[in-house]
Write a protein that holds these residues in place. Structure first.
Motif, mmCIF file in Angstrom:
data_model
loop_
_atom_site.group_PDB
_atom_site.id
_atom_site.type_symbol
_atom_site.label_atom_id
_atom_site.label_comp_id
_atom_site.label_asym_id
_atom_site.label_seq_id
_atom_site.Cartn_x
_atom_site.Cartn_y
_atom_site.Cartn_z
ATOM 1 N N ARG A 70 1.207 -1.344 -0.060
ATOM 2 C CA ARG A 70 -0.400 0.316 0.043
ATOM 3 C C ARG A 70 0.782 1.604 -0.062
ATOM 4 N NH1 ARG A 70 -3.855 -3.039 3.367
ATOM 5 N NH2 ARG A 70 -5.215 -3.966 2.454
ATOM 6 N N PHE A 71 0.527 2.151 -0.788
ATOM 7 C CA PHE A 71 1.089 3.885 -0.689
ATOM 8 C C PHE A 71 0.369 4.454 0.756
ATOM 9 C CE2 PHE A 71 1.431 8.205 -0.955
ATOM 10 C CZ PHE A 71 2.955 8.151 -1.358
ATOM 11 N N CYS A 101 6.372 4.569 6.655
ATOM 12 C CA CYS A 101 5.485 3.977 7.626
ATOM 13 C C CYS A 101 5.551 2.482 6.989
ATOM 14 C CB CYS A 101 4.259 4.592 7.034
ATOM 15 S SG CYS A 101 3.558 4.133 5.610
ATOM 16 N N GLY A 102 5.730 2.080 6.134
ATOM 17 C CA GLY A 102 6.082 0.507 6.436
ATOM 18 C C GLY A 102 5.175 0.093 5.387
ATOM 19 N N SER A 103 3.740 0.350 5.214
ATOM 20 C CA SER A 103 3.245 -0.490 4.720
ATOM 21 C C SER A 103 3.499 -0.679 3.173
ATOM 22 C CB SER A 103 1.893 0.899 4.367
ATOM 23 O OG SER A 103 1.524 2.233 3.812
ATOM 24 N N CYS A 104 4.454 -0.354 2.466
ATOM 25 C CA CYS A 104 4.766 -0.340 1.001
ATOM 26 C C CYS A 104 6.305 -1.718 1.240
ATOM 27 C CB CYS A 104 4.652 0.723 0.044
ATOM 28 S SG CYS A 104 6.651 0.958 1.366
ATOM 29 N N MET A 105 5.985 -1.998 2.249
ATOM 30 C CA MET A 105 6.741 -3.013 2.564
ATOM 31 C C MET A 105 6.794 -4.356 1.478
ATOM 32 S SD MET A 105 10.285 -3.212 3.836
ATOM 33 C CE MET A 105 9.609 -1.843 5.493
ATOM 34 N N VAL A 106 8.350 -4.967 1.206
ATOM 35 C CA VAL A 106 7.812 -5.927 0.070
ATOM 36 C C VAL A 106 9.336 -7.227 0.741
ATOM 37 C CG1 VAL A 106 5.554 -5.378 -1.831
ATOM 38 C CG2 VAL A 106 9.004 -5.231 -2.006
ATOM 39 N N TYR A 146 11.743 -1.246 1.778
ATOM 40 C CA TYR A 146 10.055 0.027 1.060
ATOM 41 C C TYR A 146 10.145 0.263 -0.711
ATOM 42 C CZ TYR A 146 11.217 1.725 5.400
ATOM 43 O OH TYR A 146 11.041 1.514 6.828
ATOM 44 N N ALA A 147 8.766 -0.369 -1.226
ATOM 45 C CA ALA A 147 8.130 -0.535 -2.505
ATOM 46 C C ALA A 147 8.324 1.387 -2.724
ATOM 47 C CB ALA A 147 7.973 -1.208 -2.658
ATOM 48 N N CYS A 148 7.889 1.670 -2.177
ATOM 49 C CA CYS A 148 7.691 3.054 -2.644
ATOM 50 C C CYS A 148 8.675 4.246 -3.210
ATOM 51 C CB CYS A 148 7.337 4.173 -1.261
ATOM 52 S SG CYS A 148 8.085 4.152 0.004
ATOM 53 N N SER A 149 10.120 3.933 -2.581
ATOM 54 C CA SER A 149 11.190 4.395 -2.744
ATOM 55 C C SER A 149 11.634 3.517 -3.254
ATOM 56 C CB SER A 149 11.318 4.906 -1.300
ATOM 57 O OG SER A 149 12.491 3.714 -1.000
ATOM 58 N N ARG A 150 12.081 1.986 -3.905
ATOM 59 C CA ARG A 150 12.146 1.629 -5.075
ATOM 60 C C ARG A 150 11.995 1.804 -6.332
ATOM 61 N NH1 ARG A 150 17.359 -1.306 -3.450
ATOM 62 N NH2 ARG A 150 16.708 -1.807 -1.488
ATOM 63 N N ALA A 151 12.565 1.985 -6.813
ATOM 64 C CA ALA A 151 13.057 1.770 -8.972
ATOM 65 C C ALA A 151 12.881 0.853 -8.956
ATOM 66 C CB ALA A 151 14.329 2.509 -8.563
ATOM 67 N N ALA A 152 11.019 0.834 -10.000
ATOM 68 C CA ALA A 152 11.064 -0.538 -10.535
ATOM 69 C C ALA A 152 12.136 -1.245 -11.295
ATOM 70 C CB ALA A 152 9.831 -0.978 -11.472
ATOM 71 N N SER A 201 -0.516 -5.758 5.469
ATOM 72 C CA SER A 201 0.572 -6.278 4.619
ATOM 73 C C SER A 201 2.202 -5.825 4.648
ATOM 74 C CB SER A 201 0.003 -6.158 2.682
ATOM 75 O OG SER A 201 0.304 -4.701 2.855
ATOM 76 N N GLY A 202 2.927 -5.161 4.505
ATOM 77 C CA GLY A 202 4.222 -5.098 5.515
ATOM 78 C C GLY A 202 4.462 -5.533 6.608
ATOM 79 N N ILE A 203 3.745 -5.406 7.581
ATOM 80 C CA ILE A 203 4.044 -6.244 8.372
ATOM 81 C C ILE A 203 4.331 -7.557 8.409
ATOM 82 C CG2 ILE A 203 2.995 -6.998 11.163
ATOM 83 C CD1 ILE A 203 2.113 -3.766 11.121
#
Length: 153
Positions: free
Chosen positions: A35-36, A43-48, A56-62, A102-104
Motif C-alpha cells: 500500500r501507499f 510507515c512501512g505499508s509498502c514493504m515487500v 520499501y517499495a515506495c522509494s525503490r525504482a522498479a 501487508s508490510g508487517i
C-alpha cells in the motif's frame, strides 16, 4: 520493460523508467497488498521482500528489481493455504483497519525465515519501521510469537 520474479513467477512489466516498485506492483502487476502510505519510508505499508530482505517499495525504482525476486503479502499464502503468520494474525485478531498489515506480515516472514524463535525484543525491532495507527502492537507481537511456535512444531 522490467523483468523479475514476483511471488514465485516470472513477470515482465511495462513501466516508465522513473516508476517505483510500488507503482509497478499496484499498476501493471495488479496487486493491492503493498500500500501507499507516506512515500518517504516512514510507515512501512509498502514493504515487500526483495530477495528475502524487507524493502520499501515506495522509494525503490522498479528498474532496480530487474532479475531479482520480489515477494508481496499475496506471495506468502492463499486463503486456502494461509502462511502461518496470516493464520496467527487472524487467530490473535492482530489487525484492526489492516492498512499496515501487508508490510508487517512480509517483514515478520523475513524475521522468522532467519530467526525461527525470536525474542520479543527482536520481533519489536524487526517491526519498528512499521506504523500501526490502530495501536495493535501487542496483538501483532503475540501473533508473530504464535506463528513462530507453530512453525517450529
Amino acid at each position: 520493460m522490467v523483468e523479475f520474479t514476483l511471488n514465485g513467477a516470472p513477470v515482465a512489466l511495462d513501466v516508465p523508467p522513473e516508476a517505483s516498485l510500488l507503482q509497478a506492483l499496484r499498476g501493471p502487476a495488479g496487486l493491492s497488498g503493498p500500500r501507499f502510505g507516506c512515500g518517504t519510508e516512514q510507515c512501512g505499508s509498502c514493504m515487500v521482500l526483495l530477495d528475502g530482505v524487507p524493502t520499501y517499495a515506495c522509494s525503490r525504482a522498479a528498474s532496480a528489481c530487474a532479475g531479482r525476486a520480489v515477494t508481496t503479502v499475496e506471495g506468502l499464502g492463499t486463503p486456502e493455504a494461509p502462511h502461518p503468520l496470516q493464520a496467527a494474525f487472524l487467530a490473535e485478531q492482530a489487525g484492526q483497519c489492516g492498512y499496515c498489515l501487508s508490510g508487517i506480515l512480509v517483514s515478520a516472514a523475513a524475521l522468522l525465515a532467519h530467526t525461527p524463535a525470536p525474542e520479543e525484543e527482536a520481533i519489536r525491532a524487526a517491526l519498528d519501521p512499521h506504523l500501526c495507527r490502530c495501536g495493535s502492537h501487542n496483538r501483532i507481537v503475540r501473533a508473530v510469537q504464535r506463528a513462530a511456535r507453530e512453525m517450529r512444531a
